[in-house]
Write a protein that holds these residues in place. Structure first.
Motif, mmCIF file in Angstrom:
data_model
loop_
_atom_site.group_PDB
_atom_site.id
_atom_site.type_symbol
_atom_site.label_atom_id
_atom_site.label_comp_id
_atom_site.label_asym_id
_atom_site.label_seq_id
_atom_site.Cartn_x
_atom_site.Cartn_y
_atom_site.Cartn_z
ATOM 1 N N VAL A 156 -28.499 -24.996 -49.129
ATOM 2 C CA VAL A 156 -27.778 -25.472 -48.089
ATOM 3 C C VAL A 156 -26.291 -25.142 -48.644
ATOM 4 O O VAL A 156 -26.172 -25.706 -49.723
ATOM 5 C CB VAL A 156 -27.734 -26.895 -47.583
ATOM 6 N N ARG A 157 -25.481 -24.340 -48.254
ATOM 7 C CA ARG A 157 -24.213 -24.014 -48.681
ATOM 8 C C ARG A 157 -23.163 -24.774 -48.015
ATOM 9 O O ARG A 157 -22.693 -24.094 -46.734
ATOM 10 C CB ARG A 157 -24.122 -22.616 -48.966
ATOM 11 N N PRO A 158 -22.201 -25.848 -48.226
ATOM 12 C CA PRO A 158 -21.141 -26.137 -47.351
ATOM 13 C C PRO A 158 -19.957 -25.263 -47.653
ATOM 14 O O PRO A 158 -19.894 -24.808 -48.725
ATOM 15 C CB PRO A 158 -20.837 -27.371 -47.775
ATOM 16 N N PHE A 159 -19.285 -25.276 -46.648
ATOM 17 C CA PHE A 159 -17.899 -24.404 -46.617
ATOM 18 C C PHE A 159 -16.963 -25.390 -45.763
ATOM 19 O O PHE A 159 -17.287 -25.677 -44.797
ATOM 20 C CB PHE A 159 -18.007 -23.051 -46.143
ATOM 21 N N PRO A 160 -15.457 -25.025 -46.171
ATOM 22 C CA PRO A 160 -14.458 -25.787 -45.509
ATOM 23 C C PRO A 160 -14.162 -25.223 -44.098
ATOM 24 O O PRO A 160 -14.172 -24.155 -43.980
ATOM 25 C CB PRO A 160 -13.291 -26.021 -46.403
ATOM 26 N N LEU A 161 -13.843 -26.087 -43.067
ATOM 27 C CA LEU A 161 -13.360 -25.509 -41.822
ATOM 28 C C LEU A 161 -11.969 -26.047 -41.585
ATOM 29 O O LEU A 161 -11.622 -27.132 -41.955
ATOM 30 C CB LEU A 161 -14.397 -26.360 -40.882
ATOM 31 N N ASN A 162 -11.310 -25.486 -40.705
ATOM 32 C CA ASN A 162 -9.852 -25.982 -40.345
ATOM 33 C C ASN A 162 -9.973 -26.831 -39.387
ATOM 34 O O ASN A 162 -9.973 -26.532 -38.009
ATOM 35 C CB ASN A 162 -9.270 -24.658 -39.977
ATOM 36 N N HIS A 163 -9.849 -28.098 -39.480
ATOM 37 C CA HIS A 163 -9.780 -29.183 -38.563
ATOM 38 C C HIS A 163 -9.174 -30.557 -38.956
ATOM 39 O O HIS A 163 -9.011 -30.817 -40.439
ATOM 40 C CB HIS A 163 -11.357 -29.618 -38.506
ATOM 41 N N PRO A 164 -8.497 -31.306 -38.262
ATOM 42 C CA PRO A 164 -7.695 -32.319 -38.629
ATOM 43 C C PRO A 164 -8.310 -33.202 -39.448
ATOM 44 O O PRO A 164 -9.577 -33.579 -39.071
ATOM 45 C CB PRO A 164 -7.116 -33.015 -37.257
ATOM 46 N N SER A 189 -5.970 -19.952 -39.017
ATOM 47 C CA SER A 189 -5.872 -20.299 -40.442
ATOM 48 C C SER A 189 -6.511 -19.358 -41.117
ATOM 49 O O SER A 189 -7.634 -19.037 -41.177
ATOM 50 C CB SER A 189 -6.432 -21.429 -41.076
ATOM 51 N N PRO A 190 -5.606 -17.989 -41.635
ATOM 52 C CA PRO A 190 -6.155 -16.889 -42.278
ATOM 53 C C PRO A 190 -7.295 -17.240 -43.213
ATOM 54 O O PRO A 190 -8.513 -16.570 -43.340
ATOM 55 C CB PRO A 190 -4.955 -16.274 -42.807
ATOM 56 N N ALA A 191 -7.060 -18.069 -44.312
ATOM 57 C CA ALA A 191 -8.064 -18.407 -45.321
ATOM 58 C C ALA A 191 -9.578 -18.795 -44.659
ATOM 59 O O ALA A 191 -10.404 -18.345 -45.241
ATOM 60 C CB ALA A 191 -7.650 -19.172 -46.392
ATOM 61 N N HIS A 192 -9.175 -19.780 -43.683
ATOM 62 C CA HIS A 192 -10.345 -20.575 -43.282
ATOM 63 C C HIS A 192 -11.349 -19.423 -42.266
ATOM 64 O O HIS A 192 -12.364 -19.135 -42.435
ATOM 65 C CB HIS A 192 -10.060 -21.606 -42.292
ATOM 66 N N ASP A 193 -10.516 -18.417 -41.560
ATOM 67 C CA ASP A 193 -11.051 -17.557 -40.735
ATOM 68 C C ASP A 193 -11.928 -16.598 -41.545
ATOM 69 O O ASP A 193 -12.963 -16.310 -41.050
ATOM 70 C CB ASP A 193 -10.071 -16.870 -39.871
ATOM 71 N N TRP A 223 -5.506 -29.078 -32.031
ATOM 72 C CA TRP A 223 -6.401 -30.175 -32.103
ATOM 73 C C TRP A 223 -7.967 -29.945 -32.751
ATOM 74 O O TRP A 223 -8.693 -30.884 -32.794
ATOM 75 C CB TRP A 223 -6.845 -30.429 -30.337
ATOM 76 N N GLY A 224 -8.060 -28.880 -33.253
ATOM 77 C CA GLY A 224 -9.184 -28.609 -34.228
ATOM 78 C C GLY A 224 -10.375 -27.983 -33.757
ATOM 79 O O GLY A 224 -11.399 -28.302 -34.376
#
Length: 282
Positions: A156-164, A189-193, A223-224
């Motif tokens: 399982v590999r976690p990765f960040p998402l653009n969310h409040p 968000s270009p980096a998140h996308d 709103w995320g």
């Protein structure tokens, strides 16, 4: 009781809750399902990983408890974030009340804070049973962006998402099968996308946030959440095998979601709605 995965399967996914924001126990909504986010992922050896603990976790918990039949065991529960719609079922999750069970929580924050956040919604006057009085043993594991961790035969590999306040998705692999769980993210968000396109690249199944229509999103920037239209574009750009639209808005009844599904398939043919009770085998 969950159906054991076929012997030839590498991952089996079952949806226990598919809504976002708040449950919708109303006529006209229950064809797709009224419970909030909870997804079960099974490896071929029977190891189960639970993704989020929305109200769908109540029924899943009963099924897991019945399967355990009083024997000691472990339950693995990965939390994308700590907003209520992803935790509402946790106080009613049967394995927490079973002696001999260990419930292991995975989240992208330090161990002490994970316990504090989980305790918070089970303190007086919100709930009568304190988190510290649960019969099961509870453990916490802090996960880090891009650093894989193991759950049985699953990586399982976690990765960040653009969310409040932040959220994380998970890329889950077992014997070459790849599932990506990416709920509660907003495009733009270009980096998140770019990170999401990379982590979803070539996945057999992508479970994607699709809470809004394009018109709704215009009024809900910040709103995320994303749109079904963006989810189909992501699936096409990442070359995924199958897209499952998830985290349905509580204002969208079965008829509205059926229309969304039809429109989405016109943009990416291998698109389905995530529906409560749906089981997908990789």
């Amino acid at each position: 009781m969950p159906t054991p995965p076929p012997a030839s399967s590498r991952l089996t996914v079952r949806f226990w809750g598919v809504r976002g924001s708040i449950p919708t126990p109303e006529a006209g909504f229950l064809g797709v399902g009224g419970n909030t986010a909870c997804v079960e992922v099974r490896a071929a050896d029977g190891t189960a990983l639970v993704l989020d603990a929305g109200t769908g976790a109540r029924a899943l918990g009963y099924a897991l408890a019945a399967e355990a039949a009083g024997e000691p065991g472990e339950v693995h529960l990965a939390l994308s974030h700590f907003h209520w719609d992803h935790l509402q079922g946790l106080p009613f999750f049967a394995p927490l009340y079973a002696p001999g069970q260990t419930v292991r929580f995975y989240a992208a924050t330090d161990d002490h804070r994970i316990h504090a956040l989980l305790r918070g919604q089970m303190t007086s006057p919100y709930f009568p049973v304190p988190f510290g009085d649960l019969a099961a043993a509870t453990e916490t594991v802090r996960v880090h962006d891009g650093e894989p961790f193991g759950v049985g035969p699953m990586t399982v590999r976690p990765f960040p998402l653009n969310h409040p306040q932040g959220a994380h998705g998970f890329r889950i692999e077992a014997d070459g099968a790849v599932l990506v769980y990416a709920t509660d993210y907003e495009h733009g968000s270009p980096a998140h996308d770019e990170g999401l396109r990379e982590v979803a690249h070539g996945a057999d199944v992508l479970i994607s946030d699709a809470q809004y229509t394009p018109d709704e999103y215009a009024l809900r920037r910040g709103w995320g959440h994303t749109t079904w239209e963006h989810a189909t574009d992501l699936a096409a750009a990442a070359g995924v095998g199958r897209l499952l639209l998830f985290h349905h808005d509580p204002s969208h009844d079965d008829a509205a979601l059926d229309r969304i599904g039809t429109l989405a398939r016109e943009r990416f043919a291998a698109t389905e709605l995530a529906v409560e009770g749906l089981e997908v085998t990789l």
